[in-house]
Design an enzyme around this catalytic site. Structure first.
Site, PDB file in Angstrom:
ATOM      1  N   LYS A 203       0.852  -1.204  -0.016  1.00  0.00           N
ATOM      2  CA  LYS A 203      -0.239   0.102  -0.095  1.00  0.00           C
ATOM      3  C   LYS A 203       1.069   1.213   0.041  1.00  0.00           C
ATOM      4  CE  LYS A 203      -3.415   2.187   3.005  1.00  0.00           C
ATOM      5  NZ  LYS A 203      -4.578   1.566   3.888  1.00  0.00           N
TER       6      LYS A 203
HETATM    7  C1  5RP Z   1      -2.757   3.783   8.404  1.00  0.00           C
HETATM    8  C2  5RP Z   1      -3.544   2.835   7.222  1.00  0.00           C
HETATM    9  C3  5RP Z   1      -5.029   3.206   7.163  1.00  0.00           C
HETATM   10  O1  5RP Z   1      -5.715   2.230   7.207  1.00  0.00           O
HETATM   11  C4  5RP Z   1      -5.266   4.158   5.828  1.00  0.00           C
HETATM   12  O2  5RP Z   1      -4.176   4.943   5.558  1.00  0.00           O
HETATM   13  C5  5RP Z   1      -6.283   4.680   5.956  1.00  0.00           C
HETATM   14  O3  5RP Z   1      -6.905   4.841   4.690  1.00  0.00           O
HETATM   15  P1  5RP Z   1      -7.196   6.463   4.373  1.00  0.00           P
HETATM   16  O4  5RP Z   1      -5.862   7.274   4.297  1.00  0.00           O
HETATM   17  O5  5RP Z   1      -7.789   6.423   3.088  1.00  0.00           O
HETATM   18  O6  5RP Z   1      -8.243   7.203   5.390  1.00  0.00           O
HETATM   19  O7  5RP Z   1      -3.132   2.102   6.747  1.00  0.00           O
HETATM   20  O8  5RP Z   1      -1.635   3.575   8.309  1.00  0.00           O
END
Ligand code: 5RP
Length: 294
Positions: A203
């Site tokens: 991710k």
């Molecule tokens: C934190 C994460 C969160 O799940 C993610 O970043 C959250 O998603 P968004 O940024 O879209 O609110 O992995 O490290």
């Protein structure tokens, strides 16, 4: 007793038809074992090869984040519209119905808070518990260049090794330390390190310049985080550009559950991610769902 008559000549082996060898459509997954590929196939959808993950794990370091004060009220209604639930074991057990049928990407790190150093994480879920909740994948953050870089990478190594033992893929989340540059060079470095260590999914944040190089340099699927809440059109544009430049999906939280019409927004995101819809068309899905609320 077994039917001995069955052992005779004349069966149809269709010897003239070559046996089909199927390559996995998921990047980097060909050499993985069956259970691992099966779990990845539950995450990445057969038609598009992409995924829409709904991230609502924020409470593991933020407590009751805006929009997630009541997971039963904000997240449950979105379950039918997402491909994957990305959450903590506490959030899952307390609020997600067991018949939801959606694969779970389980947040397996913790040990810090918004009040302390974010990179100071530890593995906070035993693999047995990940199996117990039937996780389709497990996940932890890495903080390249941050104070606890080494520890966060050690956490990733531990998850990958235990996940591999049981056929559960690991998603590495590239967390960004407070003073890190959020550019393609940084995410190219961080995502590639995660994949080389053995993560099956990575991710990343999206960056406007050079994101296609981040995707090209990562031999496993990249999903993007949504990041802080943007106007809906901008979030859809970000998703569109990410997919267009090689991402395999989104793992989006705030831009969905903090929207004034979360169902309309996740449906619009789906149109972009799975249907290749342009943001200008996808926003109409959100707008008409929002109009129907009133
Ligand atoms: C934190 C994460 C969160 O799940 C993610 O970043 C959250 O998603 P968004 O940024 O879209 O609110 O992995 O490290």
């Amino acid at each position: 007793m077994a039917d001995l008559d069955d052992v005779k000549e004349g069966k149809n082996f269709a010897a003239e038809i070559p046996m089909e060898v199927r390559a996995s459509a998921i990047r980097g997954a060909n050499a993985l074992d069956w259970g691992m590929q099966d779990r990845l196939s539950r995450i990445f959808q057969a038609g598009s090869g992409h995924t829409v993950m709904l991230a609502f794990d924020h409470g593991y370091f933020q407590g009751p984040a805006t929009g997630l004060e009541r997971l039963d009220l904000s997240i449950r209604p979105l379950i039918p519209y997402t491909d994957v639930l990305m959450c903590t074991r506490g959030g899952l057990r307390a609020t997600i119905p067991t018949d939801s049928r959606k694969p779970v990407v389980l947040r397996c790190s913790g040990g810090m808070s918004v009040l302390t150093e974010l990179s100071n994480e530890l593995v906070a879920v035993d693999i047995e518990d990940a199996i117990r909740v039937n996780a389709a994948a497990i996940t932890t953050n890495v903080y390249i260049g941050a104070e606890y870089e080494h520890q966060s990478l050690a956490n990733l190594v531990k998850l990958i090794d235990t996940g591999n033992r049981y056929g559960i893929p690991t998603m590495a989340v590239t967390g960004v330390g407070k003073n890190m540059a959020r550019d393609a060079r940084y995410f190219g470095l961080a995502t590639r390190i995660c994949a080389e260590i053995g993560a099956q999914i990575v991710k990343s944040y999206f960056v406007d310049d050079g994101f296609e190089k981040v995707c090209a340099g990562c031999p496993v699927p990249i999903v993007i985080a949504g990041g802080k809440k943007l106007p809906e059109m901008e979030a859809l544009q970000m998703a569109y550009h990410a997919i267009d430049q090689g991402a395999a999906g989104v793992d989006m939280g705030r831009n969905i559950f903090q929207s004034d019409c979360p169902i309309g927004m996740i449906e619009a995101v789906r149109a972009v991610v799975h249907g290749g819809e342009k943001p200008e068309k996808a926003i109409e899905i959100y707008s008409s769902a929002k109009a129907a609320l009133h």
